[in-house]
Enzyme design. Structure first.
Site, PDB file in Angstrom:
ATOM      1  N   ASN A   1       0.799  -1.220   0.000  1.00 46.23           N
ATOM      2  CA  ASN A   1       0.000   0.000   0.000  1.00 46.23           C
ATOM      3  C   ASN A   1       0.838   1.280   0.000  1.00 46.23           C
ATOM      4  O   ASN A   1       0.300   2.369  -0.166  1.00 46.23           O
ATOM      5  CB  ASN A   1      -0.952   0.026   1.197  1.00 46.23           C
ATOM      6  CG  ASN A   1      -0.208   0.005   2.508  1.00 46.23           C
ATOM      7  OD1 ASN A   1       0.543  -0.923   2.778  1.00 46.23           O
ATOM      8  ND2 ASN A   1      -0.418   1.021   3.327  1.00 46.23           N
TER       9      ASN A   1
ATOM     10  N   GLY B   1       5.214   3.034  -0.467  1.00 45.19           N
ATOM     11  CA  GLY B   1       6.648   2.882  -0.682  1.00 45.19           C
ATOM     12  C   GLY B   1       7.036   1.904  -1.767  1.00 45.19           C
ATOM     13  O   GLY B   1       6.427   1.845  -2.831  1.00 45.19           O
ATOM     14  N   ILE B   2       8.072   1.117  -1.480  1.00 43.59           N
ATOM     15  CA  ILE B   2       8.622   0.165  -2.446  1.00 43.59           C
ATOM     16  C   ILE B   2       7.575  -0.866  -2.860  1.00 43.59           C
ATOM     17  O   ILE B   2       7.470  -1.214  -4.039  1.00 43.59           O
ATOM     18  CB  ILE B   2       9.868  -0.533  -1.853  1.00 43.59           C
ATOM     19  CG1 ILE B   2      11.004   0.469  -1.683  1.00 43.59           C
ATOM     20  CG2 ILE B   2      10.316  -1.697  -2.738  1.00 43.59           C
ATOM     21  CD1 ILE B   2      12.177  -0.057  -0.876  1.00 43.59           C
TER      22      ILE B   2
ATOM     23  N   SER C   1      17.769  -3.552   3.159  1.00 48.90           N
ATOM     24  CA  SER C   1      18.394  -2.238   3.057  1.00 48.90           C
ATOM     25  C   SER C   1      19.840  -2.345   3.508  1.00 48.90           C
ATOM     26  O   SER C   1      20.264  -3.367   4.048  1.00 48.90           O
ATOM     27  CB  SER C   1      17.641  -1.210   3.912  1.00 48.90           C
ATOM     28  OG  SER C   1      17.885  -1.443   5.273  1.00 48.90           O
TER      29      SER C   1
ATOM     30  N   TYR D   1      15.647  -2.484  14.150  1.00 50.78           N
ATOM     31  CA  TYR D   1      15.434  -2.481  12.703  1.00 50.78           C
ATOM     32  C   TYR D   1      16.654  -3.052  11.973  1.00 50.78           C
ATOM     33  O   TYR D   1      16.526  -3.924  11.108  1.00 50.78           O
ATOM     34  CB  TYR D   1      15.129  -1.059  12.222  1.00 50.78           C
ATOM     35  CG  TYR D   1      14.829  -0.980  10.756  1.00 50.78           C
ATOM     36  CD1 TYR D   1      13.604  -1.403  10.251  1.00 50.78           C
ATOM     37  CD2 TYR D   1      15.771  -0.491   9.857  1.00 50.78           C
ATOM     38  CE1 TYR D   1      13.324  -1.339   8.900  1.00 50.78           C
ATOM     39  CE2 TYR D   1      15.504  -0.419   8.502  1.00 50.78           C
ATOM     40  CZ  TYR D   1      14.276  -0.847   8.026  1.00 50.78           C
ATOM     41  OH  TYR D   1      14.012  -0.777   6.683  1.00 50.78           O
TER      42      TYR D   1
END
Length: 173
Positions: free
Chosen positions: A12, A14-15, A139, A164
């Site tokens: 839904n 961003g990437i 990332s 993260y």
């Protein structure tokens, strides 16, 4: 990509949303997996409009819950005879340590355990759909992480960046 079935978590924004749109523009059937119905439906309508592809579907799941992931996998297997692409994209970073309904730190649960569990639950369907692909977005932040086995879920000390980074390193490993 005509008529290929592509499942994308976190589709839904961003990437994930960009990937859903790009694949839809190539003729793929897109199955968007989102947590929030309103934002999922808004993205679904936008992708349909921009791609002129009506084959954009939405499934809802809370990827912090292993029961919800299992239900999602059951829905996918019941409705899609093949899976050509599974994109594990959903992720989050919370400022404060929170536990999932399963008692797991949520960043770890969503960013690492959810894609691992979903992929394994769908693995036989993916193999039967060969050639099929599993893509897990990541990332560069894995470079700054260390797997501290004594504090893997931030039980002793919680830092949102560390949580993260650690989840992204675990995905890469």
């Amino acid at each position: 990509m005509n008529n290929k079935i592509c499942i994308i978590t976190g589709a839904n924004a961003g990437i994930g949303k960009a990937m859903a749109l790009a694949l839809a523009q190539q003729g793929a059937q897109i199955v968007m997996v989102c947590r929030n119905q309103a934002s999922g439906e808004a993205a679904q309508h936008e992708i349909r409009r921009l791609s002129s592809n009506p084959a954009i579907e939405l499934l809802l799941a809370d990827l912090s819950s292993q029961a919800s992931i299992r239900e999602l996998a059951s829905q996918i297997e019941a409705h899609y005879p093949q899976i050509h692409v599974l994109v594990n994209n959903a992720g989050l970073q919370l400022m404060d340590r929170q536990l999932s309904v399963d008692g797991i730190e949520i960043t770890w649960a969503v960013n690492h355990l959810a894609p691992f569990l979903l992929t394994n639950l769908l693995l036989e369907r993916l193999k039967a759909s060969a050639p099929a692909r599993v893509i897990s977005t990541n990332s560069i932040v894995h470079r700054w992480a260390k797997l501290d086995w004594d504090n893997l879920q931030g039980e002793q000390h919680y830092d949102s960046n560390e949580a993260y980074h650690r989840s992204k390193l675990a995905n890469l490993l």
